[in-house]
Design an enzyme around this catalytic site. Structure first.
Site, PDB file in Angstrom:
ATOM      1  CG  ASP A  10      -6.410  -3.100   1.319  1.00  0.00           C
ATOM      2  OD1 ASP A  10      -5.900  -4.047   1.944  1.00  0.00           O
ATOM      3  OD2 ASP A  10      -5.759  -2.336   0.575  1.00  0.00           O
ATOM      4  CG  ASP A 131       3.566   1.102   5.036  1.00  0.00           C
ATOM      5  OD1 ASP A 131       3.828  -0.036   4.608  1.00  0.00           O
ATOM      6  OD2 ASP A 131       2.686   1.329   5.877  1.00  0.00           O
TER       7      ASP A 131
END
Length: 239
Positions: A10, A131
């Site tokens: 990330d 998500d």
């Protein structure tokens, strides 16, 4: 059944980080050389890497492009990239640079036709990110929660030809609480599209639990690897 293990990289301001529950203010920095991290994961046996431009997810456009390009040059692993990818031009930009798959989240809700067009043009190379916060789908870097369930979004793309659905339980992401196997398996049971699990992987028990469910194709793991609770070699062996 074999699970694919996707080590996560990330990116925030060019650094390798992990967030807690998707909160940019709760970022732990694990390194400032994403390319070296990618090379290390490949050396440990990773066949895939999951790369997220966190700044891009909030901005709606690429913010860590140089880091992603450095990762692509540093590894022979296949790379899937997400974060702020909201146009066909950006999708094609990344694919042309050598990204194996592009992950589309916010745009999948706002512009489902983009997903369909991209999947038609690039079969097997488009992943839809689903998500969820409290069962409802979140967008824009998880900053906005919709009125749609994960299954609602997944069913929109049942016939679109996408490579996979990436399901993240935001409430568990980066917290090492254990993956939400029940919700992931429930989603996998509703669609024919392979599902990739994400959020909360704490150790080998999560991998064994996910392996037991058909249609769960893989699992993304980040903090457990970076904190040393899980080694990539052990994860790959268990998978």
């Amino acid at each position: 059944m074999t699970l694919t293990i996707y080590p996560a990289i990330d990116l925030k301001a060019g650094q390798v980080v992990r967030l807690a529950e998707g909160d940019m203010a709760r970022a732990t920095v694990y390194g400032d050389d994403p390319a070296a991290q990618a090379a290390a994961f490949r050396a440990a046996g990773a066949r895939w890497l999951h790369v997220v431009d966190l700044d891009g997810a909030f901005a709606g456009e690429s913010r860590n492009g140089a880091a992603v390009e450095a990762i692509l040059k540093a590894t022979t692993a296949q790379v899937q990239v997400g974060g702020g990818i909201r146009s066909l031009a950006i999708i094609e930009h990344w694919l042309a640079l050598g990204v194996a798959r592009v992950v589309i989240g916010t745009a999948a809700l706002d512009n489902p036709q983009l997903v369909r067009a991209a999947a038609r043009a690039h079969p097997g190379r488009i992943v839809v990110a689903v998500d969820a916060v409290g069962g409802m789908v979140a967008t824009r870097g998880w900053a906005s929660v919709s009125t749609l369930t994960a299954a609602d979004v997944a069913n929109r793309f049942q016939d679109a030809g996408v490579a996979a659905l990436l399901f993240t339980d935001v409430a568990r992401d980066g917290l090492l609480k254990g993956v939400n196997v029940e919700a992931t398996a429930a989603l996998a049971a509703t669609v024919a599209i392979p599902v990739i699990a994400s959020g909360g992987v704490a150790g080998l028990d999560d991998i064994h639990a996910l392996k037991a469910h058909p249609n769960i194709e893989g699992v993304i793991t980040g903090r457990a690897l970076y904190d040393g609770r899980l080694t990539l070699a052990a994860a790959l062996a268990a998978a």
